[in-house]
Design a protein around this motif. Sequence first.
Motif, mmCIF file in Angstrom:
data_model
loop_
_atom_site.group_PDB
_atom_site.id
_atom_site.type_symbol
_atom_site.label_atom_id
_atom_site.label_comp_id
_atom_site.label_asym_id
_atom_site.label_seq_id
_atom_site.Cartn_x
_atom_site.Cartn_y
_atom_site.Cartn_z
ATOM 1 N N ALA A 26 -1.832 4.883 -20.617
ATOM 2 C CA ALA A 26 -1.770 3.780 -19.659
ATOM 3 C C ALA A 26 -0.363 3.634 -19.092
ATOM 4 N N MET A 27 0.657 3.744 -19.956
ATOM 5 C CA MET A 27 2.021 3.614 -19.460
ATOM 6 C C MET A 27 2.404 4.796 -18.582
ATOM 7 N N GLU A 28 1.913 5.982 -18.902
ATOM 8 C CA GLU A 28 2.199 7.140 -18.059
ATOM 9 C C GLU A 28 1.609 6.933 -16.663
ATOM 10 N N ARG A 29 0.372 6.476 -16.595
ATOM 11 C CA ARG A 29 -0.262 6.240 -15.295
ATOM 12 C C ARG A 29 0.417 5.088 -14.558
ATOM 13 N N ALA A 30 0.762 4.031 -15.304
ATOM 14 C CA ALA A 30 1.413 2.883 -14.678
ATOM 15 C C ALA A 30 2.764 3.278 -14.086
ATOM 16 N N ALA A 42 -2.807 2.501 -10.262
ATOM 17 C CA ALA A 42 -2.570 1.140 -10.751
ATOM 18 C C ALA A 42 -3.889 0.469 -11.100
ATOM 19 N N GLU A 43 -4.888 0.621 -10.235
ATOM 20 C CA GLU A 43 -6.193 0.015 -10.491
ATOM 21 C C GLU A 43 -6.850 0.614 -11.734
ATOM 22 N N GLN A 44 -6.641 1.896 -11.970
ATOM 23 C CA GLN A 44 -7.211 2.530 -13.156
ATOM 24 C C GLN A 44 -6.630 1.918 -14.424
ATOM 25 N N VAL A 45 -5.314 1.725 -14.435
ATOM 26 C CA VAL A 45 -4.663 1.117 -15.602
ATOM 27 C C VAL A 45 -5.189 -0.300 -15.813
ATOM 28 N N ILE A 46 -5.289 -1.050 -14.741
ATOM 29 C CA ILE A 46 -5.746 -2.439 -14.829
ATOM 30 C C ILE A 46 -7.184 -2.495 -15.338
ATOM 31 N N GLY A 47 -8.031 -1.616 -14.819
ATOM 32 C CA GLY A 47 -9.422 -1.603 -15.243
ATOM 33 C C GLY A 47 -9.621 -1.156 -16.679
ATOM 34 N N ASP A 48 -8.768 -0.249 -17.144
ATOM 35 C CA ASP A 48 -8.923 0.308 -18.495
ATOM 36 C C ASP A 48 -8.324 -0.568 -19.585
ATOM 37 N N ASP A 49 -7.578 -1.606 -19.208
ATOM 38 C CA ASP A 49 -6.911 -2.411 -20.230
ATOM 39 C C ASP A 49 -7.915 -3.063 -21.177
ATOM 40 N N GLY A 94 -0.352 -1.873 -24.452
ATOM 41 C CA GLY A 94 -1.296 -1.796 -23.351
ATOM 42 C C GLY A 94 -1.070 -2.896 -22.329
ATOM 43 N N ASP A 95 -0.777 -4.102 -22.814
ATOM 44 C CA ASP A 95 -0.512 -5.225 -21.905
ATOM 45 C C ASP A 95 0.730 -4.966 -21.053
ATOM 46 N N LEU A 96 1.744 -4.357 -21.644
ATOM 47 C CA LEU A 96 2.976 -4.078 -20.905
ATOM 48 C C LEU A 96 2.751 -3.018 -19.835
ATOM 49 N N ALA A 97 1.936 -2.006 -20.153
ATOM 50 C CA ALA A 97 1.554 -1.031 -19.128
ATOM 51 C C ALA A 97 0.778 -1.728 -18.016
ATOM 52 N N LEU A 98 -0.073 -2.665 -18.396
ATOM 53 C CA LEU A 98 -0.830 -3.449 -17.418
ATOM 54 C C LEU A 98 0.112 -4.209 -16.487
ATOM 55 N N VAL A 100 3.136 -3.433 -15.619
ATOM 56 C CA VAL A 100 3.754 -2.469 -14.707
ATOM 57 C C VAL A 100 2.786 -2.113 -13.580
ATOM 58 N N ALA A 101 1.532 -1.855 -13.950
ATOM 59 C CA ALA A 101 0.524 -1.499 -12.949
ATOM 60 C C ALA A 101 0.295 -2.653 -11.970
ATOM 61 N N LYS A 102 0.275 -3.875 -12.479
ATOM 62 C CA LYS A 102 0.073 -5.031 -11.596
ATOM 63 C C LYS A 102 1.236 -5.203 -10.622
ATOM 64 N N ALA A 103 2.442 -4.884 -11.070
ATOM 65 C CA ALA A 103 3.595 -4.940 -10.164
ATOM 66 C C ALA A 103 3.438 -3.927 -9.041
ATOM 67 N N ALA A 104 2.976 -2.726 -9.390
ATOM 68 C CA ALA A 104 2.756 -1.702 -8.366
ATOM 69 C C ALA A 104 1.676 -2.143 -7.385
ATOM 70 N N ARG A 105 0.619 -2.760 -7.886
ATOM 71 C CA ARG A 105 -0.460 -3.233 -7.007
ATOM 72 C C ARG A 105 0.007 -4.391 -6.130
ATOM 73 N N ARG A 106 0.785 -5.286 -6.680
ATOM 74 C CA ARG A 106 1.234 -6.465 -5.942
ATOM 75 C C ARG A 106 2.077 -6.088 -4.730
ATOM 76 N N ARG A 107 2.904 -5.047 -4.859
ATOM 77 C CA ARG A 107 3.803 -4.665 -3.756
ATOM 78 C C ARG A 107 3.209 -3.594 -2.837
ATOM 79 N N HIS A 108 2.058 -3.040 -3.218
ATOM 80 C CA HIS A 108 1.458 -1.978 -2.405
ATOM 81 C C HIS A 108 1.179 -2.485 -0.979
#
Length: 222
Positions: A26-30, A42-49, A94-98, A100-108
């Motif tokens: 998850a952190m690698e993908r995030a 980012a969506e994959q990480v969020i969905g898999d959490d 896992g939450d911390l990777a989440l 990171v992914a949410k930050a990427a989604r928020r600024r996309h």
Amino acid sequence: MREAYHDQLGQLAAELADMCAMAGDAMERATNALLGADLALAEQVIGDDAKIDDMRANIEEQAYALLALQAPVATDLRIVLAVIHASESVERMGDLALHVAKAARRRHPNHVLSDTVEPYFAEMGRIAVHLAREATGIIRTQDVARARSLEDDDDAMDDLHRHLFTVIMDKEWAHGVPSAVDTTLLGRFYERFADHAVSVAKRTVFVVTGRMPGYGGSSDEV
């Protein structure tokens, strides 16, 4: 009965290792989502959490059943207690990777990070994933020497985290306050991820030796 009981203990540790591997993935993908402004990742990480959360719930249910039904002692008791505590740390990874992914989604579709700090986060991401994978291997092998060797990687993460503050506070910083806030928060996520991975390794040392080592960071908070 005893053979089935020890199979259950082994399965508990194996599930924890699988969970830790998922957190590392998850952190690698995030990180890739963060650096590449990749919304799909980012969506994959969020969905898999939720899968990581479900694994923790299942591990804890099995562990408490073993405590209630088998009343383990000595090393067996340490295994059960270590798995309960370690599963909490891995869920937080896992939450911390989440986050990171949410930050990427928020600024996309924009990039979250400035060009100035992206190389630091690429290295922090590499270290974080390495620590998660090492923790996974340590759970599977119960290798105390390998667990103790994580200290150097955690120190490298701490050094990068501290250096980010000098970059942000430099008078040459030209990327504004929102970028500085994002950088600060994201740096904290990676630093905490590393601390939790080290905490998992420490629990393995506890299983083998009966003592908690004194290295690495605390895992009392996300």
